[in-house]
Design a protein around this motif. Structure first.
Motif, PDB file in Angstrom:
ATOM      1  N   ASP A 168       0.875  -1.213  -0.053  1.00  0.00           N
ATOM      2  CA  ASP A 168      -0.109   0.008  -0.053  1.00  0.00           C
ATOM      3  C   ASP A 168       1.013   1.039   0.046  1.00  0.00           C
ATOM      4  O   ASP A 168       0.631   2.256  -0.689  1.00  0.00           O
ATOM      5  N   ALA A 169       2.030   1.355   0.606  1.00  0.00           N
ATOM      6  CA  ALA A 169       2.743   2.354   0.729  1.00  0.00           C
ATOM      7  C   ALA A 169       3.517   2.544  -0.590  1.00  0.00           C
ATOM      8  O   ALA A 169       3.739   3.647  -1.136  1.00  0.00           O
ATOM      9  N   TYR A 170       3.845   1.510  -1.042  1.00  0.00           N
ATOM     10  CA  TYR A 170       4.340   1.477  -2.723  1.00  0.00           C
ATOM     11  C   TYR A 170       3.479   2.110  -3.484  1.00  0.00           C
ATOM     12  O   TYR A 170       3.709   2.776  -4.471  1.00  0.00           O
ATOM     13  N   ALA A 171       2.231   1.645  -3.466  1.00  0.00           N
ATOM     14  CA  ALA A 171       0.991   2.239  -4.351  1.00  0.00           C
ATOM     15  C   ALA A 171       0.948   3.972  -4.173  1.00  0.00           C
ATOM     16  O   ALA A 171       0.678   4.349  -5.027  1.00  0.00           O
ATOM     17  N   THR A 172       0.991   4.276  -2.942  1.00  0.00           N
ATOM     18  CA  THR A 172       0.628   5.465  -2.628  1.00  0.00           C
ATOM     19  C   THR A 172       1.933   6.555  -3.163  1.00  0.00           C
ATOM     20  O   THR A 172       1.728   7.349  -3.941  1.00  0.00           O
ATOM     21  N   ALA A 173       3.180   5.826  -3.327  1.00  0.00           N
ATOM     22  CA  ALA A 173       4.532   6.542  -3.708  1.00  0.00           C
ATOM     23  C   ALA A 173       4.080   6.450  -5.182  1.00  0.00           C
ATOM     24  O   ALA A 173       4.541   7.564  -6.163  1.00  0.00           O
ATOM     25  N   ALA A 174       3.573   5.342  -5.948  1.00  0.00           N
ATOM     26  CA  ALA A 174       3.483   5.205  -7.430  1.00  0.00           C
ATOM     27  C   ALA A 174       2.582   6.248  -7.773  1.00  0.00           C
ATOM     28  O   ALA A 174       2.452   6.639  -8.950  1.00  0.00           O
ATOM     29  N   GLU A 175       1.352   6.497  -7.137  1.00  0.00           N
ATOM     30  CA  GLU A 175       0.341   7.331  -7.600  1.00  0.00           C
ATOM     31  C   GLU A 175       1.144   8.698  -7.682  1.00  0.00           C
ATOM     32  O   GLU A 175       0.769   9.744  -8.580  1.00  0.00           O
ATOM     33  N   GLY A 176       1.945   9.160  -6.833  1.00  0.00           N
ATOM     34  CA  GLY A 176       2.338  10.561  -6.770  1.00  0.00           C
ATOM     35  C   GLY A 176       3.387  10.694  -8.047  1.00  0.00           C
ATOM     36  O   GLY A 176       3.473  11.683  -8.574  1.00  0.00           O
ATOM     37  N   VAL A 177       4.214   9.431  -8.183  1.00  0.00           N
ATOM     38  CA  VAL A 177       5.355   9.504  -9.329  1.00  0.00           C
ATOM     39  C   VAL A 177       4.419   9.386 -10.641  1.00  0.00           C
ATOM     40  O   VAL A 177       4.937  10.282 -11.623  1.00  0.00           O
ATOM     41  N   ALA A 178       3.227   8.869 -10.842  1.00  0.00           N
ATOM     42  CA  ALA A 178       2.585   8.678 -11.910  1.00  0.00           C
ATOM     43  C   ALA A 178       1.912  10.228 -12.193  1.00  0.00           C
ATOM     44  O   ALA A 178       1.775  10.426 -13.381  1.00  0.00           O
ATOM     45  N   ARG A 179       1.489  11.035 -11.228  1.00  0.00           N
ATOM     46  CA  ARG A 179       0.844  12.183 -11.280  1.00  0.00           C
ATOM     47  C   ARG A 179       1.956  13.027 -12.049  1.00  0.00           C
ATOM     48  O   ARG A 179       1.788  13.867 -12.934  1.00  0.00           O
ATOM     49  N   ALA A 180       3.299  12.934 -11.473  1.00  0.00           N
ATOM     50  CA  ALA A 180       4.123  13.623 -11.929  1.00  0.00           C
ATOM     51  C   ALA A 180       4.777  13.441 -13.354  1.00  0.00           C
ATOM     52  O   ALA A 180       4.996  14.309 -14.377  1.00  0.00           O
ATOM     53  N   ASP A 181       4.720  12.038 -13.697  1.00  0.00           N
ATOM     54  CA  ASP A 181       4.901  11.623 -15.189  1.00  0.00           C
ATOM     55  C   ASP A 181       3.718  12.292 -16.119  1.00  0.00           C
ATOM     56  O   ASP A 181       4.265  12.743 -17.057  1.00  0.00           O
ATOM     57  N   LEU A 182       2.720  12.066 -15.804  1.00  0.00           N
ATOM     58  CA  LEU A 182       1.791  12.627 -16.585  1.00  0.00           C
ATOM     59  C   LEU A 182       1.470  14.123 -16.916  1.00  0.00           C
ATOM     60  O   LEU A 182       1.441  14.601 -17.898  1.00  0.00           O
ATOM     61  N   ALA A 183       1.890  14.830 -15.854  1.00  0.00           N
ATOM     62  CA  ALA A 183       2.090  16.218 -15.923  1.00  0.00           C
ATOM     63  C   ALA A 183       3.280  16.620 -16.892  1.00  0.00           C
ATOM     64  O   ALA A 183       2.896  17.678 -17.523  1.00  0.00           O
ATOM     65  N   HIS A 184       3.931  15.834 -16.894  1.00  0.00           N
ATOM     66  CA  HIS A 184       5.075  16.000 -17.855  1.00  0.00           C
ATOM     67  C   HIS A 184       5.046  15.585 -19.350  1.00  0.00           C
ATOM     68  O   HIS A 184       5.172  16.451 -20.270  1.00  0.00           O
ATOM     69  N   VAL A 185       4.343  14.669 -19.240  1.00  0.00           N
ATOM     70  CA  VAL A 185       3.999  13.864 -20.872  1.00  0.00           C
ATOM     71  C   VAL A 185       3.233  14.985 -21.500  1.00  0.00           C
ATOM     72  O   VAL A 185       2.958  15.002 -22.735  1.00  0.00           O
ATOM     73  N   GLY A 186       2.255  15.608 -20.415  1.00  0.00           N
ATOM     74  CA  GLY A 186       1.184  16.304 -21.166  1.00  0.00           C
ATOM     75  C   GLY A 186       1.533  17.353 -21.995  1.00  0.00           C
ATOM     76  O   GLY A 186       0.889  18.300 -22.498  1.00  0.00           O
ATOM     77  N   ARG A 187       2.693  17.777 -21.824  1.00  0.00           N
ATOM     78  CA  ARG A 187       3.589  19.195 -22.269  1.00  0.00           C
ATOM     79  C   ARG A 187       3.647  18.748 -23.909  1.00  0.00           C
ATOM     80  O   ARG A 187       3.777  19.671 -24.844  1.00  0.00           O
ATOM     81  N   GLY A 188       3.829  17.548 -24.397  1.00  0.00           N
ATOM     82  CA  GLY A 188       4.120  17.194 -25.759  1.00  0.00           C
ATOM     83  C   GLY A 188       3.055  17.444 -26.525  1.00  0.00           C
ATOM     84  O   GLY A 188       1.844  16.982 -26.648  1.00  0.00           O
ATOM     85  N   PRO A 189       3.252  18.148 -27.616  1.00  0.00           N
ATOM     86  CA  PRO A 189       2.137  18.673 -28.388  1.00  0.00           C
ATOM     87  C   PRO A 189       1.807  17.721 -29.614  1.00  0.00           C
ATOM     88  O   PRO A 189       0.685  17.576 -30.044  1.00  0.00           O
ATOM     89  N   ALA A 190       2.998  16.797 -29.993  1.00  0.00           N
ATOM     90  CA  ALA A 190       2.595  15.862 -31.134  1.00  0.00           C
ATOM     91  C   ALA A 190       2.368  14.310 -30.392  1.00  0.00           C
ATOM     92  O   ALA A 190       2.897  14.067 -29.546  1.00  0.00           O
ATOM     93  N   ARG A 191       1.652  13.619 -31.309  1.00  0.00           N
ATOM     94  CA  ARG A 191       1.653  12.262 -30.762  1.00  0.00           C
ATOM     95  C   ARG A 191       2.755  11.605 -30.700  1.00  0.00           C
ATOM     96  O   ARG A 191       2.943  10.645 -29.725  1.00  0.00           O
ATOM     97  N   GLU A 192       3.666  11.643 -31.771  1.00  0.00           N
ATOM     98  CA  GLU A 192       5.107  11.056 -31.539  1.00  0.00           C
ATOM     99  C   GLU A 192       5.525  11.487 -30.434  1.00  0.00           C
ATOM    100  O   GLU A 192       6.586  10.535 -29.689  1.00  0.00           O
ATOM    101  N   ASP A 193       5.702  12.742 -30.106  1.00  0.00           N
ATOM    102  CA  ASP A 193       6.409  13.230 -28.915  1.00  0.00           C
ATOM    103  C   ASP A 193       5.908  12.540 -27.549  1.00  0.00           C
ATOM    104  O   ASP A 193       6.439  12.420 -26.597  1.00  0.00           O
ATOM    105  N   LEU A 194       4.331  12.551 -27.420  1.00  0.00           N
ATOM    106  CA  LEU A 194       3.940  11.784 -26.295  1.00  0.00           C
ATOM    107  C   LEU A 194       4.385  10.437 -26.226  1.00  0.00           C
ATOM    108  O   LEU A 194       4.751  10.023 -25.178  1.00  0.00           O
ATOM    109  N   ILE A 195       4.584   9.514 -27.201  1.00  0.00           N
ATOM    110  CA  ILE A 195       4.916   8.419 -27.010  1.00  0.00           C
ATOM    111  C   ILE A 195       6.521   8.234 -26.579  1.00  0.00           C
ATOM    112  O   ILE A 195       6.934   7.274 -25.662  1.00  0.00           O
ATOM    113  N   GLU A 196       7.230   9.109 -27.236  1.00  0.00           N
ATOM    114  CA  GLU A 196       8.668   9.109 -26.803  1.00  0.00           C
ATOM    115  C   GLU A 196       8.833   9.403 -25.562  1.00  0.00           C
ATOM    116  O   GLU A 196       9.579   8.904 -24.819  1.00  0.00           O
ATOM    117  N   GLU A 197       7.961  10.332 -24.908  1.00  0.00           N
ATOM    118  CA  GLU A 197       8.170  10.875 -23.417  1.00  0.00           C
ATOM    119  C   GLU A 197       7.713   9.681 -22.559  1.00  0.00           C
ATOM    120  O   GLU A 197       8.356   9.421 -21.707  1.00  0.00           O
TER     121      GLU A 197
END
Length: 238
Positions: A168-197
């Motif tokens: 459960d502690a790992y899951a909580t940490a993973a949620e935080g990391v995933a939010r950071a990941d997706l916030a960064h990925v969301g900056r890519g304008p092109a679909r190719e850029d999204l996949i590369e990210e």
């Protein structure tokens, strides 16, 4: 640009570029004469994506083709596009939507013996309960969930099933990391850029997170069991 310039800008050898064209991973250049073709920014972006999938993600040419089909399918939502790429990066993924459980069939489908394995049965329930408790929009049969099931079952087999208490502690940490990941990925304008990210983020992000976890463990160990001083080159308190 000519194919030689495309090669120079991307670092992909000319013969490899021609191979990608033959395999359908890269669109042919626009013919300007019977023996000359012109390539553009879209070719450069696609080559960068192919390199990321191949060199960072470790995908096969066939699996790269699957991702590129998803990229080019404009009817596919961003969520499903990212999911297609992420599924391929799950350890044990077979290319047919399954992650192979230890001792399962070659096609990734658990066999009857595996279904009866008490370690696997318990692990599956733990994973299903975790997903339900956190209201995650993830299927218990997804490659990611099967990979977690495999890890939990392996821990139980080697006599360390109690380690699952930190799940459960790992899951909580993973949620935080995933939010950071997706916030960064969301900056890519092109679909190719999204996949590369996504590819770079998953593979290198895993490496970064593992290193940070170990650094935090050394710090925690030093504070709990050591002198509290800074760790030396060997990871032990100085």
């Amino acid at each position: 640009m000519r194919i030689g310039e495309l090669s120079g800008r991307t670092g992909v050898p000319v013969p490899t570029i021609k191979y990608y064209v033959r395999e359908g991973l890269l669109a042919p250049g626009e013919l300007t004469s019977p023996n000359q073709a012109s390539y553009g920014d879209a070719h450069e972006r696609r080559l960068r994506l192919i390199r990321a999938l191949l060199e960072v993600g470790g995908l096969s040419v066939a699996n790269i083709g699957e991702v590129l089909v998803a990229v080019d399918d404009k009817q596919r939502s961003t969520h499903k596009l990212l999911g297609a790429a992420a599924d391929l990066l799950v350890p044990g993924y077979t290319g047919d939507g399954c992650a192979t459980l230890a001792d399962g069939d070659a096609d990734g489908a658990p066999d009857a013996e595996l279904d009866a394995d008490p370690d696997v049965v318990v692990a599956r329930k733990k994973v299903a309960d975790l997903i339900a408790a956190r209201d995650w929009h993830v299927s218990p049969d997804s490659p990611q969930a099967q990979a977690l099931t495999t890890a939990l079952a392996a821990l139980s087999r080697i006599g360390h099933g109690g380690f699952a208490e930190v799940l459960d502690a790992y899951a909580t940490a993973a949620e935080g990391v995933a939010r950071a990941d997706l916030a960064h990925v969301g900056r890519g304008p092109a679909r190719e850029d999204l996949i590369e990210e996504v590819v770079v983020g998953i593979v290198m992000g895993d490496a970064m997170f593992a290193a940070l976890r170990r650094m935090a463990q050394v710090d925690g160990s030093s504070r709990a069991f050591g002198t509290g001083g800074a760790a030396g080159p060997d990871g032990l308190p100085g």
